[in-house]
Design a protein around this motif. Structure first.
Motif, PDB file in Angstrom:
ATOM      1  N   THR A 136       6.888  -6.549  14.097  1.00 36.42           N
ATOM      2  CA  THR A 136       7.685  -7.771  14.239  1.00 36.42           C
ATOM      3  C   THR A 136       8.234  -7.904  15.654  1.00 36.42           C
ATOM      4  O   THR A 136       8.301  -8.995  16.211  1.00 36.42           O
ATOM      5  CB  THR A 136       8.863  -7.741  13.240  1.00 36.42           C
ATOM      6  OG1 THR A 136       8.334  -7.594  11.927  1.00 36.42           O
ATOM      7  CG2 THR A 136       9.688  -9.012  13.317  1.00 36.42           C
TER       8      THR A 136
ATOM      9  N   GLY B 252      10.720  -5.753   6.288  1.00 38.01           N
ATOM     10  CA  GLY B 252       9.991  -7.009   6.298  1.00 38.01           C
ATOM     11  C   GLY B 252      10.881  -8.225   6.086  1.00 38.01           C
ATOM     12  O   GLY B 252      10.452  -9.358   6.301  1.00 38.01           O
TER      13      GLY B 252
ATOM     14  N   GLN C 215       6.260  -2.221   9.960  1.00 37.28           N
ATOM     15  CA  GLN C 215       6.653  -3.635   9.834  1.00 37.28           C
ATOM     16  C   GLN C 215       7.569  -4.061  10.975  1.00 37.28           C
ATOM     17  O   GLN C 215       7.342  -5.078  11.631  1.00 37.28           O
ATOM     18  CB  GLN C 215       7.391  -3.856   8.509  1.00 37.28           C
ATOM     19  CG  GLN C 215       6.464  -3.933   7.320  1.00 37.28           C
ATOM     20  CD  GLN C 215       7.232  -4.171   6.030  1.00 37.28           C
ATOM     21  OE1 GLN C 215       8.432  -3.956   5.964  1.00 37.28           O
ATOM     22  NE2 GLN C 215       6.531  -4.630   5.010  1.00 37.28           N
TER      23      GLN C 215
END
Lengths: 339, 201
Positions: free
Chosen positions: A196, A8, A192
């Motif tokens: 993204t 993250g 994550q």
């Protein structure tokens, strides 16, 4: 970027930059002369409080290919078994002049503690902490997926394998992550990072192995593997290892060991294992990933693991390039002064 | 390096003074291409390795000029790129640098005459790094160096074999090379020029 603690931490541009750097590193690994002088004189400590084969060897190889000195530290056979704390162990390593610490720890958050407690001034790289994060694994999975699938299934076949997908993200790809999500840091990091990068992630697991709060993650959750395969036609499927050592109940090593989360291994395999039949349900271009080590016959059959679709060994190769990229990006720059 | 006081802005509105224009760059590259052929007695066994970013398009232009003179030469098989980022000696003095591509022609560099191509020769440290990088790729028979501009101030015992223009500079000046391949947005007055600005001449 001083530390790499969580997938993250990376936004889209930073993640693509790491993957592109990894592609450059991979290009150097096809040469006869694989060693680069880039991190000469730097020291990387592998601090492993939990067993690992491929991650530790991969980090060690990556650091050595960049000419850094590597110190391997395993908790077994060290002062940790005499009761030394993480703080004292880390400060001892700092006093020996380490520039980066690669840490694997059974407690979630240990790398974060090490990075932000002020105990040490080195860069900290998370190599897996508890059931929390494993960012370099997510990066190497994303790299492998991008190499095979970025720009649609009809990528440019004339391009060098290392250079495919350079500068691209994973927009529009459908990726299924199947198995023991509850105990998997790999799944958390991948959800994550793949999100993204623009991919659409679906977690598939029995309800007992879906963590509380997974509904809030940027992904879909399903309990039925066959439905996901038939309806979504995923471009990549990632099988997770059933982590029996974290399942506690039914202690021992017999066939019923650690099956408190599902009735029996056979039933798990029928509902969530990847076998030849499910492999045929996938689209022709789809690839099969597994972070390893595999439980053959449990979450993945030998047919699937050894098929031409499986990129499991490529993942290992790419792991070295991705970790070289991470070490380069964290260490090959001005030293930040440590107050 | 400090940029120093700026030169008076010329009427064109572009800062700095033009040292080489598009025609002069073309002429210099034509001459260098002929010098390379003359010195090596033809184009056989020659590999032009451009150092990214701006050495690479210069290497391609040189190869095209060589192919004009030697018709049996395929310009694309003559050119490669050699990224030196990971061999630099100043990595710990700068923020992280982005790594460029290294691509060597299919035949490799073993027993070839490698001509390194770069835009500006200054301290010589980039060329030192390039020699190290080349060492890891193979063993050339000989290594030569072609640069568009030699601005002096060498810090290492390195010299160029082929020079487009010798340009005496002070340390506070900046030499800017802008090429159409790498700087398409530089503006019509700046593209394909070498300009010098800053400092006192």
């Amino acid at each position: 970027m001083k530390h790499l603690l969580s997938a993250g931490d990376l936004d889209r541009d930073a993640a693509i930059h790491v993957l592109d750097t990894a592609a450059r590193m991979a290009a150097t690994q096809g040469r006869e002369m694989k060693k680069l002088p880039t991190l000469r004189g730097r020291t990387v400590v592998n601090l492993f409080f939990e067993d690992s084969t491929r991650t530790r060897i991969s980090f060690e190889t990556a650091a050595k290919r960049l000419s850094a000195d590597v110190i391997n530290f395993a908790a077994k056979g060290s002062s940790v078994s005499k009761g030394e704390s993480l703080k004292d162990t880390a400060q001892t390593l700092q006093a020996m002049g380490a520039d980066a610490v690669v840490i694997r720890h059974p407690a979630s958050g240990a790398p974060h503690r090490l990075a932000h407690s002020g105990w040490v001034g080195t860069s900290v790289i998370n190599a897996g902490d508890g059931t929390h994060q494993h960012p370099t694994q997510a990066l190497l999975d994303a790299y492998t997926i991008r190499q095979h699938l970025a720009g649609g299934p009809t990528h440019d076949p004339t391009a060098e394998p290392d250079q495919r997908g350079l500068g691209q993200d994973l927009a529009g790809l459908r990726i299924a992550i199947v198995g023991d999500v509850l105990h998997s840091r790999v799944a958390r990091s991948n959800v994550q990072l793949l999100h993204t990068l623009g991919a659409q992630v679906t977690l598939v697991a029995p309800p007992t192995l879906v963590p509380v709060g997974a509904q809030a993650w940027p992904c879909d959750v399903s309990y039925h593997l066959d439905e996901v395969l038939a309806d979504q036609q995923p471009d990549a499927i990632m099988m997770l290892r059933v982590q029996r050592e974290r399942m506690g109940a039914g202690a021992g090593s017999g066939p019923s060991h650690g099956t408190g989360f599902f009735p029996s291994p056979l039933e798990y395999t029928r509902a969530f294992g990847l076998d030849a039949r499910r492999l045929r349900m996938l689209p022709d271009h789809a690839i099969v990933l597994h972070p390893g080590p595999m439980n053959r016959g449990l979450e993945i059959s030998a047919d699937a693991a050894d098929s031409a679709r499986a990129v499991i060994l490529e993942q290992v190769t790419n792991g070295v390039a991705v970790r070289m990229a991470v070490l380069y990006l964290l260490l090959a720059k001005e030293k930040e002064t440590w107050a | 390096m400090s940029s120093g006081p700026a030169l008076p802005v010329p009427a064109s509105g572009v800062p700095g003074a033009e040292v080489l224009g598009p025609a002069e760059i073309t002429r210099a590259l034509t001459r260098i291409a002929h010098e390379i052929l003359e010195r090596n007695k033809g184009a056989s066994g020659i590999v032009l390795l451009g150092i990214p970013t701006r050495g690479l398009p210069l290497a391609h232009r040189l190869a095209a000029k060589i192919a004009e003179v030697e018709p049996d030469v395929d310009p694309s098989s003559l050119v490669g790129s050699l990224d030196v980022t990971m061999y630099r000696d100043d990595l710990h003095r700068h923020p992280t640098r982005t790594i460029g591509a290294t691509e060597v022609p299919a035949d490799g560099v073993d027993d070839k005459v490698v001509v390194l191509v770069d835009d500006v020769l200054f301290s010589g440290r980039t060329i030192r790094a390039a020699l190290d990088a080349l060492n890891d790729l193979g063993r050339p028979r000989a290594v030569q160096l072609a640069v568009l501009v030699d601005r002096g101030h060498r810090e290492l015992p390195i010299r160029a074999d082929y020079v487009g223009k010798n340009l005496p500079t002070s340390l506070s000046e900046k030499v800017r090379v802008r090429l159409s391949e790498t700087d398409p947005d530089a503006g019509p007055q700046v593209v394909d020029t070498v300009r010098i600005d800053g400092g006192e001449r």
